[in-house]
Design an enzyme around this catalytic site. Sequence first.
Site, PDB file in Angstrom:
ATOM      1  N   CYS A   1      54.898  58.495  50.397  1.00 19.51           N
ATOM      2  CA  CYS A   1      55.511  58.945  51.650  1.00 19.51           C
ATOM      3  C   CYS A   1      55.621  57.829  52.681  1.00 19.51           C
ATOM      4  CB  CYS A   1      54.742  60.129  52.226  1.00 19.51           C
ATOM      5  SG  CYS A   1      53.041  59.764  52.680  1.00 19.51           S
TER       6      CYS A   1
ATOM      7  N   HIS B   1      49.574  62.079  55.037  1.00 17.31           N
ATOM      8  CA  HIS B   1      50.962  62.311  54.622  1.00 17.31           C
ATOM      9  C   HIS B   1      51.871  62.215  55.842  1.00 17.31           C
ATOM     10  CE1 HIS B   1      53.967  63.635  51.758  1.00 17.31           C
ATOM     11  NE2 HIS B   1      54.438  64.455  52.670  1.00 17.31           N
TER      12      HIS B   1
ATOM     13  N   HIS C   1      60.424  63.326  52.807  1.00 14.58           N
ATOM     14  CA  HIS C   1      59.106  62.766  52.492  1.00 14.58           C
ATOM     15  C   HIS C   1      59.015  62.585  50.981  1.00 14.58           C
ATOM     16  CE1 HIS C   1      57.267  66.748  51.145  1.00 14.58           C
ATOM     17  NE2 HIS C   1      58.471  67.077  51.611  1.00 14.58           N
TER      18      HIS C   1
END
Length: 190
Positions: free
Chosen positions: A93, A146, A162
């Site tokens: 990501c 993340h 992502h």
Amino acid sequence: MRNISFILLLVLVASCGSQKNSRSTKNRTVSVAAADEARKGNNSDSPKVHPESIGEETPNRFDSKADYIINTALTFSGVHYKYGGTSRKGMDCSGLLYVSFAEHDINLPRTSIRMAERGKKIRVRDVAKGDLLFFKTSKGSKRINHVGMVVKVEKDEIKFIHASTSRGVTVSSLREGFWNHAFVKATRIL
């Protein structure tokens, strides 16, 4: 051997993403292909952009730097997840955003936890295209692991690109139970 398996499992769980475990009973698919024209040194077999799949009406018109960065990120749609990766062979990501912003002369830190330290914190109701969304995807996690970038905001739905371990580079909605629950904060870099 058992210790190596345990360590490998920890790396995957703590990596940049996790298995999607949506609490919704409705299956949703978002398919976003990307434009070759936005990439420098692109492959002729790369997918074409289909902006209508994220609700954009003008596929060849860009209004802001955010639009260019988003289009660059979309060129990686479908690329498999690879921890530490920053290429079409695989990416995580933060690698996706690191590469997408760098192509437009904006330097970001390489990891999601460091990216979260940059920019101005904003309320989720104020997010716009190009803003970054940060998540804690592991149960009991005490730190951000993340990151995604907002590609579209319409009414009360926020779509972001992502790289997840289960689906690779993809577009998801913050409405999805897993992502909504894991959401920590939003920041503005641009």
